[in-house]
Design a protein around this motif. Structure first.
Motif, PDB file in Angstrom:
ATOM      1  N   ASN A   1      -5.424  -6.001  -3.320  1.00 33.29           N
ATOM      2  CA  ASN A   1      -6.358  -5.014  -4.503  1.00 33.29           C
ATOM      3  C   ASN A   1      -7.650  -5.024  -4.036  1.00 33.29           C
ATOM      4  OD1 ASN A   1      -7.187  -7.721  -4.739  1.00 33.29           O
ATOM      5  ND2 ASN A   1      -6.625  -7.777  -6.940  1.00 33.29           N
ATOM      6  N   TRP A   2      -8.152  -5.665  -3.029  1.00 36.29           N
ATOM      7  CA  TRP A   2      -9.695  -5.556  -2.367  1.00 36.29           C
ATOM      8  C   TRP A   2      -9.778  -4.242  -1.354  1.00 36.29           C
ATOM      9  CZ3 TRP A   2      -9.610  -5.508   2.894  1.00 36.29           C
ATOM     10  CH2 TRP A   2      -8.006  -6.208   3.491  1.00 36.29           C
ATOM     11  N   LEU A   3      -8.602  -3.538  -1.120  1.00 41.62           N
ATOM     12  CA  LEU A   3      -8.826  -2.438  -0.257  1.00 41.62           C
ATOM     13  C   LEU A   3      -9.541  -1.232  -0.996  1.00 41.62           C
ATOM     14  CD1 LEU A   3      -4.972  -2.145   1.044  1.00 41.62           C
ATOM     15  CD2 LEU A   3      -6.931  -3.018   2.485  1.00 41.62           C
ATOM     16  N   ASP A   4     -10.256  -0.688  -0.010  1.00 43.30           N
ATOM     17  CA  ASP A   4     -11.187   0.763  -0.455  1.00 43.30           C
ATOM     18  C   ASP A   4     -10.520   1.900   0.304  1.00 43.30           C
ATOM     19  OD1 ASP A   4     -12.642  -0.838  -1.764  1.00 43.30           O
ATOM     20  OD2 ASP A   4     -14.213  -1.426  -0.157  1.00 43.30           O
ATOM     21  N   GLU A   5      -9.397   1.726   1.214  1.00 38.30           N
ATOM     22  CA  GLU A   5      -8.806   2.698   2.061  1.00 38.30           C
ATOM     23  C   GLU A   5      -7.700   2.613   2.498  1.00 38.30           C
ATOM     24  OE1 GLU A   5     -11.369   4.958   4.958  1.00 38.30           O
ATOM     25  OE2 GLU A   5     -10.053   4.067   6.344  1.00 38.30           O
ATOM     26  N   MET A   6      -6.734   3.466   2.282  1.00 41.31           N
ATOM     27  CA  MET A   6      -5.362   3.636   2.958  1.00 41.31           C
ATOM     28  C   MET A   6      -5.205   4.673   3.681  1.00 41.31           C
ATOM     29  SD  MET A   6      -3.565   2.566  -0.895  1.00 41.31           S
ATOM     30  CE  MET A   6      -1.832   2.867  -0.229  1.00 41.31           C
ATOM     31  N   ILE A   7      -3.981   4.563   4.391  1.00 40.11           N
ATOM     32  CA  ILE A   7      -3.673   5.571   5.524  1.00 40.11           C
ATOM     33  C   ILE A   7      -2.348   6.280   5.176  1.00 40.11           C
ATOM     34  CG2 ILE A   7      -3.376   6.438   7.822  1.00 40.11           C
ATOM     35  CD1 ILE A   7      -5.348   4.598   8.464  1.00 40.11           C
ATOM     36  N   LEU A   8      -1.975   7.630   4.767  1.00 40.25           N
ATOM     37  CA  LEU A   8      -0.921   7.944   4.737  1.00 40.25           C
ATOM     38  C   LEU A   8      -0.487   8.881   5.968  1.00 40.25           C
ATOM     39  CD1 LEU A   8       1.774   8.611   3.087  1.00 40.25           C
ATOM     40  CD2 LEU A   8       0.339  10.583   2.042  1.00 40.25           C
ATOM     41  N   HIS A   9       0.545   8.746   6.782  1.00 43.24           N
ATOM     42  CA  HIS A   9       0.932   9.109   8.162  1.00 43.24           C
ATOM     43  C   HIS A   9       2.177   9.880   8.118  1.00 43.24           C
ATOM     44  CE1 HIS A   9       0.844   8.473  12.857  1.00 43.24           C
ATOM     45  NE2 HIS A   9       0.975   9.874  12.414  1.00 43.24           N
ATOM     46  N   TYR A  10       2.320  11.121   8.392  1.00 40.72           N
ATOM     47  CA  TYR A  10       3.416  12.016   8.390  1.00 40.72           C
ATOM     48  C   TYR A  10       3.875  12.207   9.902  1.00 40.72           C
ATOM     49  CZ  TYR A  10       4.089  12.497   3.445  1.00 40.72           C
ATOM     50  OH  TYR A  10       4.247  12.430   1.972  1.00 40.72           O
ATOM     51  N   THR A  11       5.229  12.181  10.109  1.00 41.93           N
ATOM     52  CA  THR A  11       5.719  12.480  11.794  1.00 41.93           C
ATOM     53  C   THR A  11       6.832  13.538  11.373  1.00 41.93           C
ATOM     54  OG1 THR A  11       4.950  10.400  12.367  1.00 41.93           O
ATOM     55  CG2 THR A  11       6.456  11.718  13.531  1.00 41.93           C
TER      56      THR A  11
END
Length: 248
Positions: free
Chosen positions: A224-234
Motif C-alpha cells: 500500500n506504500w507503492l506510488d507506481e505500478m507497471i503493466l507489461h504486455y507481450t
C-alpha cells in the motif's frame, strides 16, 4: 656249496607287496583323543550370489513409486476439495475473489464496511510497456507511457499494433504486473489479453484496456506504500507456436 646257496637265499630282499600300503600314523589324527576335549568344528563358507541385494533394491523402488503415487492422488483429491471449501467458507464473505465474482451478500457487506470506515483516496501512477516475440512481425506500442489513477476508480488505456508483413497474422498476448504482489488487485473490465487477435496485412489496430485497482490494495501493508505500478504486455505469434507444438 649248499651253505653258500643258503646264505644267498637268506640275504635276498623280501618279495614286493602288491596290496594296499600303510602310511605312518599321524599324531594329529590318530592320536587318542582325550576325554572331554572339544572337537573342532569345520568352517562353513557362505557365498552370496547377489540376488538378495537386487531384491532389496526392487523393494525400495516399489516403496518409492507407491509413495509418489499416493502423494499425487492426495494432491489431486485436495484440488477437487478446494472448490467446495471455497464456496462454503470464502465465497459468502467475498474473500480472495475478483470483485466481479462477489456474491450479492458479500458485495453488500463490503459496501457497508466501506461506508462505516471509508478508506482514504490514493493516487497511483500506472506505467505501460510492450514487447513482441521474435516470430511476430508487428509494431506493438502503448499509446500512452503512463497515467495517474485513483485506487478503486476505473481507468482506460490503449495499445496499438501494426502488421508490417504482407500476410495475415494470428497473435495472442499476455501481461505481467510489477511488482508481482500487486497482481491480485488489478481487475480488468475489458482487455485483449489471452484472446486470439487477427491482423490483416499492413493493418493498424487499437486495442483498449479498461481496468481498476481494487480498494483492498490500501489494506495490504506489503504494497500500500507503492506510488507506481507497471503493466507489461507481450504479443506472440500464434501460428508459429502451433507449428512448434505440432512438430513436438
Amino acid at each position: 656249496m649248499d651253505a653258500l646257496v643258503a646264505g644267498v637265499a637268506g640275504s635276498a630282499p623280501p618279495p614286493p607287496v602288491t596290496g594296499s600300503t600303510s602310511t605312518p600314523p599321524s599324531p594329529a589324527t590318530d592320536a587318542p583323543k582325550a576325554e572331554g576335549a572339544a572337537i573342532p568344528r569345520k568352517r562353513r563358507i557362505r557365498m552370496d550370489s547377489g540376488y538378495a541385494d537386487k531384491g532389496t533394491s526392487y523393494d525400495e523402488r516399489g516403496t518409492f513409486f507407491s509413495t509418489f503415487m499416493s502423494v499425487g492422488l492426495v494432491s489431486l483429491g485436495c484440488s477437487f476439495l478446494f472448490v467446495p471449501i471455497y464456496r462454503i467458507f470464502c465465497a459468502p464473505a467475498g474473500h480472495g475473489a475478483d470483485p466481479k465474482f462477489y456474491t450479492p451478500e458479500g458485495q453488500r457487506e463490503r459496501e457497508e464496511r466501506n461506508r462505516e470506515s471509508p478508506l482514504p483516496k490514493k493516487l497511483i501512477r500506472m506505467r505501460f510497456l510492450s514487447d513482441v516475440g521474435n516470430t511476430m512481425p508487428i509494431a506493438f506500442v502503448p499509446l500512452q507511457s503512463s497515467i495517474e489513477m485513483l485506487i478503486g476508480e476505473p481507468a482506460l488505456a490503449f495499445y496499438s499494433a501494426y502488421n508490417r508483413s504482407n500476410r495475415t497474422l494470428l497473435g495472442v498476448s499476455s501481461y505481467t504486473i510489477a511488482p508481482p504482489e500487486a497482481t491480485n488487485y488489478l481487475n480488468k473490465i475489458q482487455c485483449f489479453c489471452f484472446e486470439e487477435q487477427r491482423f490483416k496485412p499492413h493493418e493498424l489496430v487499437e486495442m483498449p484496456v479498461f481496468f481498476f485497482i481494487d480498494r483492498d490494495f490500501l489494506n495490504d501493508p506489503l504494497i500500500n506504500w507503492l506510488d507506481e505500478m507497471i503493466l507489461h504486455y507481450t504479443f506472440f505469434n500464434l501460428e508459429r507456436t502451433r507449428d512448434v507444438i505440432m512438430r513436438a
